[in-house]
Scaffold this motif. Sequence first.
Motif, mmCIF file in Angstrom:
data_model
loop_
_atom_site.group_PDB
_atom_site.id
_atom_site.type_symbol
_atom_site.label_atom_id
_atom_site.label_comp_id
_atom_site.label_asym_id
_atom_site.label_seq_id
_atom_site.Cartn_x
_atom_site.Cartn_y
_atom_site.Cartn_z
ATOM 1 N N PHE A 85 0.864 -1.183 0.000
ATOM 2 C CA PHE A 85 0.000 0.000 0.000
ATOM 3 C C PHE A 85 0.898 1.230 0.000
ATOM 4 N N LEU A 86 0.696 2.107 -0.987
ATOM 5 C CA LEU A 86 1.467 3.355 -1.065
ATOM 6 C C LEU A 86 0.782 4.384 -0.174
ATOM 7 N N THR A 87 1.497 4.878 0.815
ATOM 8 C CA THR A 87 0.880 5.783 1.784
ATOM 9 C C THR A 87 1.948 6.648 2.447
ATOM 10 N N GLU A 129 3.976 -1.287 3.672
ATOM 11 C CA GLU A 129 3.441 0.053 3.414
ATOM 12 C C GLU A 129 4.609 0.959 3.087
ATOM 13 N N ILE A 130 4.537 1.596 1.932
ATOM 14 C CA ILE A 130 5.680 2.383 1.462
ATOM 15 C C ILE A 130 5.269 3.808 1.154
ATOM 16 N N SER A 131 6.105 4.741 1.635
ATOM 17 C CA SER A 131 5.957 6.164 1.321
ATOM 18 C C SER A 131 7.104 6.545 0.396
ATOM 19 N N TYR A 135 5.800 14.050 2.290
ATOM 20 C CA TYR A 135 4.885 15.040 1.717
ATOM 21 C C TYR A 135 3.672 14.251 1.261
ATOM 22 N N VAL A 136 2.559 14.941 1.102
ATOM 23 C CA VAL A 136 1.330 14.210 0.768
ATOM 24 C C VAL A 136 0.958 14.464 -0.692
ATOM 25 N N LEU A 137 0.798 13.385 -1.430
ATOM 26 C CA LEU A 137 0.349 13.450 -2.829
ATOM 27 C C LEU A 137 -1.168 13.308 -2.859
ATOM 28 N N SER A 138 -1.765 13.588 -4.000
ATOM 29 C CA SER A 138 -3.225 13.480 -4.113
ATOM 30 C C SER A 138 -3.685 12.027 -4.119
ATOM 31 N N GLY A 139 -2.787 11.128 -4.442
ATOM 32 C CA GLY A 139 -3.142 9.710 -4.470
ATOM 33 C C GLY A 139 -1.873 8.896 -4.575
ATOM 34 N N GLY A 140 -2.009 7.586 -4.524
ATOM 35 C CA GLY A 140 -0.829 6.727 -4.534
ATOM 36 C C GLY A 140 -0.240 6.453 -5.910
ATOM 37 N N LEU A 142 1.236 8.257 -8.371
ATOM 38 C CA LEU A 142 2.577 8.741 -8.715
ATOM 39 C C LEU A 142 3.629 8.017 -7.878
ATOM 40 N N ALA A 143 3.259 7.708 -6.635
ATOM 41 C CA ALA A 143 4.178 6.953 -5.776
ATOM 42 C C ALA A 143 4.384 5.545 -6.351
ATOM 43 N N ALA A 144 3.306 4.933 -6.844
ATOM 44 C CA ALA A 144 3.429 3.593 -7.443
ATOM 45 C C ALA A 144 4.330 3.653 -8.671
HETATM 46 N N1 ADE Z 1 0.077 8.767 -1.183
HETATM 47 C C1 ADE Z 1 -0.021 10.059 -0.870
HETATM 48 N N2 ADE Z 1 1.156 10.576 -0.530
HETATM 49 C C2 ADE Z 1 2.069 9.564 -0.632
HETATM 50 C C3 ADE Z 1 3.457 9.467 -0.401
HETATM 51 N N3 ADE Z 1 4.187 10.506 0.006
HETATM 52 N N4 ADE Z 1 4.038 8.274 -0.598
HETATM 53 C C4 ADE Z 1 3.315 7.219 -0.987
HETATM 54 N N5 ADE Z 1 2.007 7.247 -1.216
HETATM 55 C C5 ADE Z 1 1.378 8.418 -1.044
#
Ligand code: ADE
Length: 225
Positions: A85-87, A129-131, A135-140, A142-144
Amino acid sequence: MRIDIITVLLELLQSPFEHSIMKRAQAKGLLEVYTHNLRKWAINKQGQIDDYQFGGGAGMVMMPEPLTNAIEELSSQRKYDEIIFLTPDGETLNQKIANGLSLKENLLLICGHYKGIDQRIREHFVTKEISIGDYVLSGGELAAAVLVDAVGRLLPGVLNDETSALFDSFQDNLLAPPVYTRPADFRGWKVPDVLLSGDPKKVDEWRHEQSLQRTIERRPGLLDD
Ligand code: ADE
């Protein structure tokens, strides 16, 4: 390696894998990336996959039922080594994590949206669970995409000798040295003599020194590991 991605925004995950190294990895059959629209498992004809959060508060939460059905259907087709889970509250992605994931066969990535996903999915299905940063993105999504790129380029055969990942920043806890190309003198800005010396041993030594110096200046914490 095969990577499946559950998302509500398929479009965001198209282009990142259609160019350059990711494209080549797939063309060579070394990497397969499949995106799955979570709305396929929506709870009703309106395509609902989220709802208000218990306890009140702004923001929708992705419901457990569509995610469970998606994860269970995909898991019935193959065994996933990790369900990720990207978070933003996950473990921060680094080269070591990417190296470890590059050794796996099948990964399932879950992209969250809105306020996130129901906690029960995280507890019962997610194995990692991977960040990608604080910083907070609008969704996962771009992180994926970042994760797939970081892992995909490490698969044996994806990079050639010249671009080998062995010389990347972070591979030995050192940042990469500076690089130069032609012309050797541009506006009077000169390339260091040692790089023009033709002496590979001297070049290696210089690069190592530069790496060390850069790491000390910019990321001294890397040297603690
Ligand atoms: N979803 C929102 N922000 C994120 C972050 N920084 N890394 C991974 N998933 C995210």
